[in-house]
Design an enzyme around this catalytic site. Structure first.
Site, PDB file in Angstrom:
ATOM      1  N   THR A 132       9.896   2.258  -4.320  1.00 24.09           N
ATOM      2  CA  THR A 132       9.821   0.854  -3.911  1.00 24.09           C
ATOM      3  C   THR A 132      10.539  -0.022  -4.929  1.00 24.09           C
ATOM      4  OG1 THR A 132       7.721   1.223  -2.822  1.00 24.09           O
ATOM      5  CG2 THR A 132       8.221  -1.047  -3.434  1.00 24.09           C
TER       6      THR A 132
ATOM      7  N   ASN B 223       0.856  -1.184   0.000  1.00 26.68           N
ATOM      8  CA  ASN B 223       0.000   0.000   0.000  1.00 26.68           C
ATOM      9  C   ASN B 223       0.886   1.225   0.000  1.00 26.68           C
ATOM     10  OD1 ASN B 223      -2.881  -1.094   0.448  1.00 26.68           O
ATOM     11  ND2 ASN B 223      -1.610  -2.196   1.937  1.00 26.68           N
ATOM     12  N   GLU B 224       1.057   1.767  -1.202  1.00 31.15           N
ATOM     13  CA  GLU B 224       1.977   2.883  -1.365  1.00 31.15           C
ATOM     14  C   GLU B 224       1.345   4.173  -0.851  1.00 31.15           C
ATOM     15  OE1 GLU B 224       4.779   2.006  -1.858  1.00 31.15           O
ATOM     16  OE2 GLU B 224       5.218   0.928  -3.708  1.00 31.15           O
ATOM     17  N   PRO B 225       2.166   5.230  -0.638  1.00 28.19           N
ATOM     18  CA  PRO B 225       1.607   6.497  -0.179  1.00 28.19           C
ATOM     19  C   PRO B 225       0.413   6.919  -1.043  1.00 28.19           C
ATOM     20  CG  PRO B 225       3.985   6.603  -0.149  1.00 28.19           C
ATOM     21  CD  PRO B 225       3.624   5.275  -0.748  1.00 28.19           C
TER      22      PRO B 225
ATOM     23  N   SER C  56      -2.569   5.533  -0.452  1.00 28.44           N
ATOM     24  CA  SER C  56      -3.581   4.482  -0.290  1.00 28.44           C
ATOM     25  C   SER C  56      -4.621   4.900   0.744  1.00 28.44           C
ATOM     26  CB  SER C  56      -2.922   3.181   0.185  1.00 28.44           C
ATOM     27  OG  SER C  56      -2.043   2.691  -0.782  1.00 28.44           O
TER      28      SER C  56
END
Ligand code: F6R
Length: 641
Positions: free
Chosen positions: A183, A164-166, A168
């Site tokens: 990432t 869950n990347e920034p 999300s």
């Protein structure tokens, strides 16, 4: 009020998530493994299933190793365990070297008695049109199992949990997401190069994770320290997805000391409780305050101390100016152009002893270029100042040479033999075989022993040339080729007896008065850490029987990835602009590491750029604190072993 209660209250006002700090990752992992084992056994006693949410990546490896040990030695059974993994790259074959499916089998499932039907991992090989139903099905299976009892998490440098990347949403469910470039860079160490890191991934959502009954997030190493602080101490924001964990009522962050280093309790302990004002603590407080305010140390005022929460220090020591002077002198005494000690003079606060002169110096370099990258200026000075400098290259560094480099050198070797009129039948065959192998080489296939040996030879020649450039004679150049490194893959073996024995032999041969080691624990492949562990083990064993060890001072430099904090530096060696250039050309000698290096990690700058920026930064910080402004500085910390 009892002191303990008072300090807990203050800590809570900074830390919004409970934190447990362990001396190192293995102790932290053992703690998490015991929590998991207790839960599994409690559930077994009640004839219930135990539902675990599991993570991958470098962080949980030691946890899984401990669980496997408990299964083997303490009869911990996984027969009632159901697992759900957080994520998987997309697209990826289940058996691909980097698939998280394979990771889980290799690190855990193949070694315990879990029932295969109880294992769930998002499938990176489903077709695009089936993704939505696959994800919905994954959520349903978690719910049908009764929800996750205990979720294990790691944290990305950008604050992601799962993938869950920034950005999300806190309500997100299992879905396909686009990986952040940061990432992909951070994980590129698992792939030959960044272009092969998938752009997409399947991940449980933040909402899915938050539904777990209990959550343990683990983080190790200095690289994680800034984001850990953000998640634990700052406000909840989608910019740092792990901060959503503040809203869960049963979550703990399990940290090693390095990952906890940026928390206020460590960074500014005087703000979270009473602290003992030993000189090191005074230096830390004043240096950080000066850097934060952008003021030279000698310009700090009583008001600055009060406003930065340092009124206790003022009360204890009196006037700001007195404290400023104390810290200024401490900083001044770390700077020296004589890293081996200044012969013939007595300088009580000098970082190194003047005698004996000349010293026998051994620089241990994990890879064949860490010596010149991390301490090239100091290396040169030690040699120029007449010390007997030896270098021990700990590993062959062979995985970091590209295939193109090998064929180029083989071409040269065959051509050279032709010119010299030597029979080329043997080398010609090696060249043809190598060409054939490389043209058919699947991505991530392990090289043949011959190709690995050639790659190692290329790096040895570069290291030797760089030593000659500094002026080190052949007899003082040692190649240890430690066996823990020789897997042909990024994954290294743990340190073994042979690694320790080879290191002890070299130490005993040189009997150094000064030993330099890489103290860089943020090396993405862990090689530097293993090399340091081996050196320390060797020293501690030798200490019991060899007198010279008591007279050997150990200085740590940081490898290519990081630098010591200003507050920690115990010896800073300045460099002139010409010395910076000389070091740059020394780094250039490592041609196989220039331009494009496989497995480079998350920093796309070349090694010489990292080194120069880092050394200039250290010099700038000294200048900002009010000391002389040098072009560059190399920094060291002394380790008492
Ligand atoms: C892995 C995962 C990720 C990692 C994170 C840290 O299943 O979901 O969130 O936990 O990227 O990775 P490492 O541990 O390699 O630093």
């Amino acid at each position: 009020m009892p002191k303990k209660t008072a300090s807990v209250g203050l800590l809570d006002s900074f830390e919004k998530i409970p934190v447990r700090i362990f001396p190192d990752p293995s102790e932290g992992s053992r703690f998490v493994a015991r929590q998991i084992a207790t839960l599994i056994r409690q559930k077994q006693a009640r004839n219930q299933n135990c539902v675990l949410g599991l993570a991958t990546g470098s962080t949980p490896k030691s946890l899984y190793a401990e669980l496997v040990r408990m299964h083997r030695e303490e009869k911990l059974s996984f027969r009632n365990v159901i697992t759900f993994n957080l994520d998987e790259y997309y697209p990826i074959d289940i058996d691909a070297l980097q698939s998280y499916n394979r990771f889980m089998r290799v690190n855990l499932f193949d070694h315990v008695d879990i029932k295969p039907k109880n294992i769930h991992i998002p499938d990176g090989s489903v077709s695009k049109q089936d993704i939505k139903s696959h994800c919905a099905q994954y959520e349903k299976m978690i719910a049908d199992a009764g929800g996750i009892d205990l979720q294990v998490l790691g944290i990305g440098n950008n604050g992601h949990i799962g993938f869950n990347e920034p950005g999300s949403s806190p309500n997100s469910k299992t879905r396909l997401i686009t990986l952040d470039n940061s990432t992909r860079l951070a994980n590129s160490y698992e792939f030959p190069n960044i272009s092969q890191v998938p752009r997409l991934a399947l991940t449980m959502g933040i909402g899915t994770i938050l539904k777990a009954k209990k959550i343990l997030l683990m983080a190790w190493g200095a690289l994680k320290a800034p984001v850990v602080r953000q998640a634990v101490e700052e406000e909840v924001t989608a910019g740092v997805p792990a901060s959503f964990l503040q809203e869960h009522d049963n979550v703990t962050f399990i940290l090693d000391e390095e990952a906890a280093a940026e928390l206020t309790r460590n960074k500014s302990p005087w703000l979270t409780g009473e602290c003992e004002w030993i000189p090191k603590m005074v230096r830390k407080a004043v240096v950080n305050m000066a850097l934060q305010l952008g003021k030279p140390v000698l310009s700090l005022t009583n008001t600055d101390y009060n406003e930065c929460g340092l009124s206790d220090l003022l009360v204890e020591k009196g006037d700001a100016y007195e404290i400023n002077l104390e810290v200024y002198y401490m900083l001044r005494d770390t700077i020296t152009g004589w890293p081996g000690g200044k012969p013939g003079v007595v300088i009580p606060k000098h970082p190194e002893r003047s005698e004996p002169y000349p010293k026998r110096v051994l620089v241990l370099s994990p890879h064949p270029d860490d010596d010149i990258i991390s301490m090239g200026g100091t290396f040169q000075r030690l040699h120029d100042q007449g010390h007997d400098v030896h270098v021990g290259y700990q590993t062959s560094g062979n995985i970091a040479v590209t295939d193109e480099f090998v064929t180029r050198f083989l071409d040269f070797a065959v051509g050279f033999e032709e010119i010299a009129g030597i029979d080329t039948s043997r080398s010609g065959k090696i060249l043809t075989d190598a060409r054939r192998f490389l043209s058919r080489k699947r991505s991530n296939q392990v090289d043949t022993p011959t190709i690995r040996a050639i790659k190692a030879l290329i790096r040895r020649c570069e290291a030797r040339a760089a030593c000659h450039y500094v002026g080190i004679p052949d007899d003082n150049i040692h190649f240890l080729n430690l066996p823990f490194y020789e897997t042909g893959t990024i994954e290294k073996k743990p340190m073994g007896e042979k690694d320790i024995r080879l290191t002890m032999e070299l130490l005993n041969r040189v009997r150094p008065h000064q030993l330099y080691c890489a103290g860089d624990l943020a090396d993405p492949h862990g090689t530097h850490k293993i090399c340091l562990d081996i050196a320390l083990e060797a020293l501690n064993r030798l200490k019991k029987k060899e007198e010279w060890v008591n007279d050997c001072w150990l200085w740590l430099y940081k490898g290519a990835w990081q630098e010591w904090h200003m507050e920690e530096i115990e010896m800073a060696v300045p460099m002139s602009p010409d010395q910076v250039l000389k070091k740059r050309y020394g780094i250039f000698i490592h041609q196989s590491q220039k331009d494009m290096v496989p497995f480079q990690g998350s920093d796309s700058r070349e090694f010489w750029q990292r080194a120069e920026e880092r050394n200039a930064h250290t010099a700038n910080q000294y200048a900002q604190l009010g000391l002389t402004h040098y072009a560059a500085m190399e920094a060291f910390v002394r380790l008492h072993y």
